[in-house]
Design a protein around this motif. Structure first.
Motif, PDB file in Angstrom:
ATOM      1  N   ARG A  47      36.561  -1.459  85.870  1.00  0.00           N
ATOM      2  CA  ARG A  47      35.303  -1.560  85.119  1.00  0.00           C
ATOM      3  C   ARG A  47      35.555  -2.030  83.693  1.00  0.00           C
ATOM      4  NH1 ARG A  47      33.888   3.368  85.717  1.00  0.00           N
ATOM      5  NH2 ARG A  47      34.646   4.084  83.701  1.00  0.00           N
ATOM      6  N   GLU A  48      36.660  -1.557  83.092  1.00  0.00           N
ATOM      7  CA  GLU A  48      36.985  -1.917  81.709  1.00  0.00           C
ATOM      8  C   GLU A  48      37.781  -3.216  81.609  1.00  0.00           C
ATOM      9  OE1 GLU A  48      35.587  -0.384  79.245  1.00  0.00           O
ATOM     10  OE2 GLU A  48      34.664   0.981  80.693  1.00  0.00           O
ATOM     11  N   GLY A  49      38.072  -3.842  82.738  1.00  0.00           N
ATOM     12  CA  GLY A  49      38.819  -5.098  82.722  1.00  0.00           C
ATOM     13  C   GLY A  49      40.265  -4.918  82.295  1.00  0.00           C
ATOM     14  N   MET A  50      40.835  -3.741  82.568  1.00  0.00           N
ATOM     15  CA  MET A  50      42.208  -3.440  82.158  1.00  0.00           C
ATOM     16  C   MET A  50      43.186  -3.754  83.280  1.00  0.00           C
ATOM     17  SD  MET A  50      41.267   0.097  80.154  1.00  0.00           S
ATOM     18  CE  MET A  50      42.918   0.486  79.581  1.00  0.00           C
ATOM     19  N   ALA A  51      44.445  -3.900  82.918  1.00  0.00           N
ATOM     20  CA  ALA A  51      45.483  -4.308  83.864  1.00  0.00           C
ATOM     21  C   ALA A  51      45.750  -3.225  84.910  1.00  0.00           C
ATOM     22  CB  ALA A  51      46.771  -4.633  83.120  1.00  0.00           C
ATOM     23  N   VAL A  52      45.918  -3.671  86.151  1.00  0.00           N
ATOM     24  CA  VAL A  52      46.271  -2.794  87.265  1.00  0.00           C
ATOM     25  C   VAL A  52      47.418  -3.430  88.024  1.00  0.00           C
ATOM     26  CG1 VAL A  52      45.493  -1.771  89.444  1.00  0.00           C
ATOM     27  CG2 VAL A  52      43.899  -1.933  87.509  1.00  0.00           C
ATOM     28  N   PHE A  53      48.451  -2.634  88.305  1.00  0.00           N
ATOM     29  CA  PHE A  53      49.584  -3.084  89.110  1.00  0.00           C
ATOM     30  C   PHE A  53      49.732  -2.152  90.305  1.00  0.00           C
ATOM     31  CE2 PHE A  53      50.363  -4.924  85.037  1.00  0.00           C
ATOM     32  CZ  PHE A  53      51.086  -6.085  85.259  1.00  0.00           C
ATOM     33  N   HIS A  54      49.809  -2.726  91.490  1.00  0.00           N
ATOM     34  CA  HIS A  54      50.019  -1.959  92.715  1.00  0.00           C
ATOM     35  C   HIS A  54      51.488  -2.079  93.110  1.00  0.00           C
ATOM     36  CE1 HIS A  54      45.641  -1.677  93.500  1.00  0.00           C
ATOM     37  NE2 HIS A  54      45.635  -2.824  92.843  1.00  0.00           N
ATOM     38  N   VAL A  55      52.103  -0.943  93.399  1.00  0.00           N
ATOM     39  CA  VAL A  55      53.505  -0.938  93.827  1.00  0.00           C
ATOM     40  C   VAL A  55      53.537  -0.527  95.287  1.00  0.00           C
ATOM     41  CG1 VAL A  55      55.784   0.083  93.472  1.00  0.00           C
ATOM     42  CG2 VAL A  55      54.273  -0.334  91.502  1.00  0.00           C
ATOM     43  N   ARG A  56      54.282  -1.275  96.079  1.00  0.00           N
ATOM     44  CA  ARG A  56      54.396  -0.967  97.507  1.00  0.00           C
ATOM     45  C   ARG A  56      55.862  -0.874  97.882  1.00  0.00           C
ATOM     46  NH1 ARG A  56      50.078  -4.392  99.761  1.00  0.00           N
ATOM     47  NH2 ARG A  56      48.989  -3.100  98.271  1.00  0.00           N
ATOM     48  N   HIS A  57      56.204   0.173  98.638  1.00  0.00           N
ATOM     49  CA  HIS A  57      57.585   0.345  99.084  1.00  0.00           C
ATOM     50  C   HIS A  57      57.784  -0.363 100.415  1.00  0.00           C
ATOM     51  CE1 HIS A  57      61.535   2.171  98.909  1.00  0.00           C
ATOM     52  NE2 HIS A  57      61.443   2.348 100.212  1.00  0.00           N
ATOM     53  N   ALA A  58      58.744  -1.267 100.457  1.00  0.00           N
ATOM     54  CA  ALA A  58      59.091  -2.002 101.675  1.00  0.00           C
ATOM     55  C   ALA A  58      60.530  -1.656 102.041  1.00  0.00           C
ATOM     56  CB  ALA A  58      58.946  -3.501 101.462  1.00  0.00           C
ATOM     57  N   SER A  59      60.685  -0.803 103.034  1.00  0.00           N
ATOM     58  CA  SER A  59      62.025  -0.381 103.429  1.00  0.00           C
ATOM     59  C   SER A  59      62.733  -1.485 104.204  1.00  0.00           C
ATOM     60  CB  SER A  59      61.947   0.874 104.296  1.00  0.00           C
ATOM     61  OG  SER A  59      63.242   1.246 104.715  1.00  0.00           O
ATOM     62  N   ARG A  60      64.038  -1.560 103.982  1.00  0.00           N
ATOM     63  CA  ARG A  60      64.873  -2.502 104.738  1.00  0.00           C
ATOM     64  C   ARG A  60      65.575  -1.806 105.899  1.00  0.00           C
ATOM     65  NH1 ARG A  60      66.973  -5.332  99.221  1.00  0.00           N
ATOM     66  NH2 ARG A  60      65.502  -7.058  99.216  1.00  0.00           N
ATOM     67  N   LYS A  61      65.313  -0.497 106.058  1.00  0.00           N
ATOM     68  CA  LYS A  61      65.936   0.272 107.128  1.00  0.00           C
ATOM     69  C   LYS A  61      65.192   0.056 108.442  1.00  0.00           C
ATOM     70  CE  LYS A  61      67.591   3.945 104.092  1.00  0.00           C
ATOM     71  NZ  LYS A  61      67.457   5.360 103.732  1.00  0.00           N
ATOM     72  N   ALA A  62      65.924  -0.180 109.493  1.00  0.00           N
ATOM     73  CA  ALA A  62      65.318  -0.365 110.817  1.00  0.00           C
ATOM     74  C   ALA A  62      64.588   0.904 111.219  1.00  0.00           C
ATOM     75  CB  ALA A  62      66.401  -0.696 111.841  1.00  0.00           C
ATOM     76  N   GLY A  63      63.393   0.741 111.718  1.00  0.00           N
ATOM     77  CA  GLY A  63      62.618   1.876 112.203  1.00  0.00           C
ATOM     78  C   GLY A  63      61.889   2.668 111.141  1.00  0.00           C
ATOM     79  N   SER A  64      62.016   2.281 109.878  1.00  0.00           N
ATOM     80  CA  SER A  64      61.340   3.009 108.810  1.00  0.00           C
ATOM     81  C   SER A  64      59.832   2.799 108.883  1.00  0.00           C
ATOM     82  CB  SER A  64      61.836   2.549 107.440  1.00  0.00           C
ATOM     83  OG  SER A  64      61.016   3.092 106.414  1.00  0.00           O
ATOM     84  N   ALA A  65      59.088   3.869 108.626  1.00  0.00           N
ATOM     85  CA  ALA A  65      57.626   3.759 108.575  1.00  0.00           C
ATOM     86  C   ALA A  65      57.178   2.871 107.414  1.00  0.00           C
ATOM     87  CB  ALA A  65      57.018   5.144 108.444  1.00  0.00           C
ATOM     88  N   PHE A  66      58.069   2.658 106.444  1.00  0.00           N
ATOM     89  CA  PHE A  66      57.757   1.806 105.291  1.00  0.00           C
ATOM     90  C   PHE A  66      58.109   0.342 105.536  1.00  0.00           C
ATOM     91  CE2 PHE A  66      58.217   6.004 103.371  1.00  0.00           C
ATOM     92  CZ  PHE A  66      57.131   6.056 102.521  1.00  0.00           C
ATOM     93  N   ASN A  67      58.561   0.023 106.729  1.00  0.00           N
ATOM     94  CA  ASN A  67      58.853  -1.369 107.062  1.00  0.00           C
ATOM     95  C   ASN A  67      57.552  -2.165 107.028  1.00  0.00           C
ATOM     96  OD1 ASN A  67      59.178  -3.778 108.881  1.00  0.00           O
ATOM     97  ND2 ASN A  67      61.277  -3.024 108.863  1.00  0.00           N
ATOM     98  N   PRO A  68      57.536  -3.328 106.386  1.00  0.00           N
ATOM     99  CA  PRO A  68      56.299  -4.113 106.267  1.00  0.00           C
ATOM    100  C   PRO A  68      55.646  -4.478 107.598  1.00  0.00           C
ATOM    101  CG  PRO A  68      57.925  -4.921 104.722  1.00  0.00           C
ATOM    102  CD  PRO A  68      58.633  -3.913 105.594  1.00  0.00           C
ATOM    103  N   GLU A  69      56.393  -4.404 108.694  1.00  0.00           N
ATOM    104  CA  GLU A  69      55.818  -4.717 110.003  1.00  0.00           C
ATOM    105  C   GLU A  69      55.088  -3.527 110.617  1.00  0.00           C
ATOM    106  OE1 GLU A  69      58.910  -6.328 112.453  1.00  0.00           O
ATOM    107  OE2 GLU A  69      59.332  -7.961 111.047  1.00  0.00           O
TER     108      GLU A  69
END
Length: 194
Positions: A47-69
């Motif tokens: 609403r105030e037009g201020m900066a927003v940054f979204h951080v996302r965890h992308a695991s490189r471990k096989a089978g991780s729930a954080f895997n981008p797939e």
């Protein structure tokens, strides 16, 4: 407290579906209103037009729930990025390691970081510590982050509330200022009225 609109950014750390999966699977967390507070902060910054940054965890471990797939990688609906809001993809706990987050913040002359997200004692804590070490005025929002119960090194179960409180205590003053959503929203409203 005052917040300079052009020099303050909201950093949302790992507000991802995987944590909803953990909770649905029986893991117990603290701060039931945290995601609502994250959504309120996000709406106010937009609403105030201020900066927003979204951080996302992308695991490189096989089978991780954080895997981008995997579906758990996706953001929660309440924290989905809007057009023009950067998404920082990280592979370790800190949003500053292996990313261009610091460079983007410096390029925009941002000095104050309002930090919220999941989980308090992992990626939120690590990102907050590094923000303080890098000289940013880090403001960690105590009621806009949460964690889960955890079995300690000695086999005892530590409650999410205890872990959360200790993490905030460790960070307060040394690496960050601990804030509440209510105080930050009031500061944003005051800055807008000024």
């Amino acid at each position: 407290m005052t917040l300079e609109r052009t020099r303050t950014a909201l950093i949302l750390v790992d507000v991802q579906q995987v944590f909803l999966e953990w909770e649905a699977g029986g893991m117990r967390r603290n701060n039931p209103g945290a995601v609502g507070n994250i959504a309120a902060l996000l709406a106010a910054f937009r609403r105030e037009g201020m900066a927003v940054f979204h951080v996302r965890h992308a695991s490189r471990k096989a089978g991780s729930a954080f895997n981008p797939e995997n579906p758990g990688y996706a953001p929660m609906d309440e924290a989905r990025e809007a057009g023009g809001e950067p998404v920082i993809v990280k592979h370790v706990n800190s949003a500053f390691i292996g990313t261009d987050l610091e460079a983007q913040l410096r390029a925009r002359d941002i000095g104050t970081l309002v930090i919220a997200g999941i989980t308090t004692n992992h990626c939120v804590e690590t990102t907050t510590r590094m923000a303080g070490n890098l000289g940013f005025d880090a403001r960690l929002v105590s009621d806009a982050c949460y964690t889960f119960d955890r079995t300690g090194f000695d086999g005892r179960t530590e409650s999410a509330e205890t872990i959360h409180a200790m993490t905030l205590s460790n960070l307060n003053g040394e690496f960050a200022t601990i804030e509440t959503t209510e105080n930050l929203l009031a500061a944003l409203n005051a800055s807008a009225a000024a």
